[in-house]
Scaffold this active site. Structure first.
Site, mmCIF file in Angstrom:
data_model
loop_
_atom_site.group_PDB
_atom_site.id
_atom_site.type_symbol
_atom_site.label_atom_id
_atom_site.label_comp_id
_atom_site.label_asym_id
_atom_site.label_seq_id
_atom_site.Cartn_x
_atom_site.Cartn_y
_atom_site.Cartn_z
ATOM 1 N N SER A 143 -1.721 -4.116 -6.197
ATOM 2 C CA SER A 143 -1.733 -5.392 -6.794
ATOM 3 C C SER A 143 -2.118 -6.317 -5.469
ATOM 4 C CB SER A 143 -0.290 -5.911 -7.110
ATOM 5 O OG SER A 143 0.085 -4.958 -8.083
ATOM 6 N N GLU A 150 11.642 7.482 -15.883
ATOM 7 C CA GLU A 150 12.273 8.713 -15.862
ATOM 8 C C GLU A 150 12.897 8.992 -14.514
ATOM 9 O OE1 GLU A 150 8.986 8.272 -16.846
ATOM 10 O OE2 GLU A 150 9.211 8.799 -19.277
ATOM 11 N N SER A 162 1.409 3.511 -3.481
ATOM 12 C CA SER A 162 0.850 4.471 -4.294
ATOM 13 C C SER A 162 -0.512 5.082 -3.935
ATOM 14 C CB SER A 162 0.664 4.160 -5.818
ATOM 15 O OG SER A 162 1.923 3.455 -5.947
ATOM 16 N N GLU A 165 12.733 -4.231 -4.401
ATOM 17 C CA GLU A 165 11.789 -4.343 -5.339
ATOM 18 C C GLU A 165 12.432 -4.260 -6.874
ATOM 19 O OE1 GLU A 165 8.493 -1.830 -4.415
ATOM 20 O OE2 GLU A 165 7.513 -2.185 -6.351
ATOM 21 N N GLY A 184 0.700 -1.154 0.127
ATOM 22 C CA GLY A 184 -0.009 0.261 -0.004
ATOM 23 C C GLY A 184 0.908 1.298 -0.019
HETATM 24 C C1 LIG Z 1 1.331 -3.313 -13.097
HETATM 25 C C2 LIG Z 1 1.606 -2.374 -12.062
HETATM 26 C C3 LIG Z 1 1.646 -2.854 -10.556
HETATM 27 C C4 LIG Z 1 1.329 -2.072 -9.620
HETATM 28 N N1 LIG Z 1 1.472 -2.424 -8.209
HETATM 29 C C5 LIG Z 1 1.579 -1.491 -7.227
HETATM 30 C C6 LIG Z 1 1.578 -1.747 -5.985
HETATM 31 O O1 LIG Z 1 0.996 -3.139 -5.793
HETATM 32 N N2 LIG Z 1 1.365 -0.983 -4.961
HETATM 33 C C7 LIG Z 1 1.577 0.326 -5.107
HETATM 34 O O2 LIG Z 1 1.756 1.159 -4.153
HETATM 35 N N3 LIG Z 1 1.906 0.712 -6.506
HETATM 36 C C8 LIG Z 1 1.721 -0.152 -7.509
HETATM 37 N N4 LIG Z 1 1.824 0.478 -8.696
HETATM 38 C C9 LIG Z 1 1.888 1.681 -8.955
HETATM 39 C C10 LIG Z 1 3.390 2.421 -9.358
HETATM 40 O O3 LIG Z 1 4.247 2.109 -8.286
HETATM 41 C C11 LIG Z 1 3.356 3.754 -9.900
HETATM 42 O O4 LIG Z 1 2.200 3.800 -10.976
HETATM 43 C C12 LIG Z 1 4.339 4.443 -10.368
HETATM 44 O O5 LIG Z 1 4.957 4.535 -9.171
HETATM 45 C C13 LIG Z 1 3.992 5.758 -10.738
HETATM 46 O O6 LIG Z 1 3.419 6.613 -10.334
HETATM 47 P P1 LIG Z 1 1.969 7.339 -10.930
HETATM 48 O O7 LIG Z 1 1.158 6.076 -11.688
HETATM 49 O O8 LIG Z 1 1.264 8.201 -9.935
HETATM 50 O O9 LIG Z 1 2.614 8.165 -11.749
HETATM 51 P P2 LIG Z 1 3.279 9.728 -11.785
HETATM 52 O O10 LIG Z 1 4.093 9.780 -10.679
HETATM 53 O O11 LIG Z 1 2.036 10.788 -11.819
HETATM 54 O O12 LIG Z 1 3.822 9.828 -12.946
HETATM 55 C C14 LIG Z 1 3.396 10.290 -14.298
HETATM 56 C C15 LIG Z 1 4.370 10.627 -15.386
HETATM 57 O O13 LIG Z 1 5.284 11.635 -15.061
HETATM 58 C C16 LIG Z 1 6.813 11.294 -15.090
HETATM 59 N N5 LIG Z 1 7.206 11.899 -13.753
HETATM 60 C C17 LIG Z 1 6.839 11.979 -12.498
HETATM 61 N N6 LIG Z 1 7.732 12.743 -11.722
HETATM 62 C C18 LIG Z 1 8.821 13.089 -12.359
HETATM 63 C C19 LIG Z 1 9.969 13.490 -11.997
HETATM 64 N N7 LIG Z 1 10.318 13.986 -11.004
HETATM 65 N N8 LIG Z 1 10.995 13.833 -13.337
HETATM 66 C C20 LIG Z 1 10.604 13.213 -14.361
HETATM 67 N N9 LIG Z 1 9.409 12.560 -14.767
HETATM 68 C C21 LIG Z 1 8.416 12.514 -13.846
HETATM 69 C C22 LIG Z 1 6.518 9.890 -14.630
HETATM 70 O O14 LIG Z 1 7.726 9.038 -15.114
HETATM 71 C C23 LIG Z 1 5.378 9.388 -15.426
HETATM 72 O O15 LIG Z 1 5.716 9.294 -16.843
HETATM 73 C C24 LIG Z 1 1.650 -0.538 -9.795
HETATM 74 C C25 LIG Z 1 1.677 0.011 -11.156
HETATM 75 C C26 LIG Z 1 1.491 -0.847 -12.245
HETATM 76 C C27 LIG Z 1 1.561 -0.391 -13.641
#
Ligand SMILES: Cc1cc2nc3c(=O)[nH]c(=O)nc-3n(C[C@H](O)[C@H](O)[C@H](O)COP(=O)(O)OP(=O)(O)OC[C@H]3O[C@@H](n4cnc5c(N)ncnc54)[C@H](O)[C@@H]3O)c2cc1C
Length: 383
Positions: A159, A367, A127, A242, A125
């Protein structure tokens, strides 16, 4: 050539192969990404009984007391075989190590042996809708209330939350502190009143992650992991575990192996472009394997190489995406036929392509990983 494996390591690899030949006489229909999509608690229990979960944990807690290189050998074989390991993967990869590093003795005794037996399912838990890459922005609260923390908030992309026994939750315990300082980690029983799990279906049409809502959930204080308000520093170590594993390189290994067979059987192995691309993938996988074993070797010596783990995940996940694209190019129009159809490779290529964007998002986006390599590996200034 490095890594050169000792006879004990080679013997371990043979043991895993023998186990898999017996436990998995046939692969699943979709063996790709088995550590996320292959959820099979019976298989996890069998693997635990065979001693292949908790490879690096002390034997006193049910582990095998071996090295991270040994663990990498086991996971390499599981991924190549397309084994359904999702039920125990998170627990084995990071919950066991986190509890051994930061948990109380009571927490270790209660949880770690059950993890090693493949009996417990964990979800992560971290994101939230407003906190993904920027995890320190998270707003889920854990409010001090007598003998418990009262959790209020929402997680997303969680997940296995719909199947988990426990959630490893990161929450804010001190809203007044600078944002990296007021976070804590809690182990939350998913049966507690006030927890609601809502499914999220991904682009492949499958359901493995969820939204999780916490409304006035009372978590007994004995489930605080490590030091209160110091969660951020514990998470950093977790993210290294991880990101550094074989699953960031070999999730599509079964697809590549079966694609090669398809290429041979259809006589396309004589096409120069296909030959060169296949040879290149093999070379690239060898390099990625070296990167993963190198990190395992460093972890065994107590070094946590954050920039190297970021680099390894970045390299492996982009490579896996290229493999999916290549499979699509080889199959041409047949690649769009869905799983279950008459498509070559049972429609797995269509699924691999649609699933591929997730590879460079989960566990840290490319990124963010490039930023870590730039700052912590190369010493460049923050952008
Ligand atoms: C298959 C899958 C399983 C997952 N399982 C889990 C889970 O079990 N538990 C959990 O907690 N999370 C989980 N996640 C979430 C995952 O960790 C997040 O999606 C990921 O960390 C990105 O966060 P966000 O989706 O909020 O994107 P954002 O952080 O909003 O990013 C959006 C875009 O902006 C870019 N960006 C953001 N900040 C910067 C920066 N400082 N510099 C350059 N670029 C930047 C990112 O690279 C991305 O392209 C999962 C995701 C997927 C796809």
């Amino acid at each position: 050539m490095w890594p050169a494996f000792s006879s004990a390591e080679t013997e371990l690899r043979e043991r895993v192969r023998t186990f898999l030949a017996e436990a998995l006489p046939r692969r699943g229909t979709i063996p790709e990404d088995g550590w996320i999509h292959g959820f099979d608690p019976d298989f996890s229990r069998r693997l635990g009984a065979a001693g292949f979960i908790g490879m690096t944990w002390p034997t006193a807690y049910g582990g095998a007391g071996r090295s991270y290189v040994d663990r990498a050998i086991v996971t390499e074989e599981l991924l190549r075989a397309g084994a359904p390991t999702a039920a125990h993967w998170v627990g084995d990869r990071q919950i066991g190590p986190a509890l051994l590093a930061y948990g109380t003795e009571a927490q270790r005794r209660e949880i770690v042996p059950r993890l090693a037996r493949g009996e417990l399912v964990f979800c992560l838990g971290m994101s939230e809708p407003g906190a993904g890459s920027d995890l320190a922005a998270l707003s889920t609260r854990a409010i001090d209330d007598g003998d418990a923390f009262v959790v209020e908030g929402q997680k997303v992309w969680t997940s296995f939350a719909h199947r988990a026994d426990y959630c490893y939750l990161v929450a804010r315990t001190d809203p007044e502190a600078p944002r990296h300082r007021g976070l804590s980690e809690l182990l939350v029983d998913m049966r507690l009143p006030g927890i609601r799990v809502r499914p999220l279906v991904d682009m492949t049409g499958e359901h493995h992650f969820n939204e999780v809502f916490f409304e006035q959930v009372r978590v007994p204080k004995r489930w605080l992991i490590g030091e209160r308000d110091r969660g951020w520093f514990q998470i950093a170590a977790q993210l290294d575990y991880e990101r550094a594993g074989m699953e960031r390189l070999l999730s599509y290994a079964p697809l590549l192996a079966d694609l090669e067979t398809h290429i041979r059987v259809t006589g396309r192995g004589s096409e120069p472009l296909i030959r060169q691309r296949l040879a290149r993938f093999h070379g690239e996988i060898l390099v990625g394997r070296q990167l993963v074993y190198r990190i395992a070797w460093q972890l065994s010596r107590g070094v946590t190489p954050t920039a190297d783990t970021a680099l390894t995940k970045l390299y492996g996940s982009e490579l896996e995406q290229r493999i999916a694209r290549f499979a699509g190019e080889v199959l041409g129009p047949y690649a769009v036929l869905a799983p279950g159809s008459e498509a070559p490779l049972g429609g797995r290529v269509a699924r691999a392509i649609v699933n591929a964007p997730a590879l460079t998002i989960r566990g840290g986006t490319v990124e963010i990983l490039r930023n870590i390599v730039a700052q912590r590996g190369l010493g460049l200034p923050r952008a």
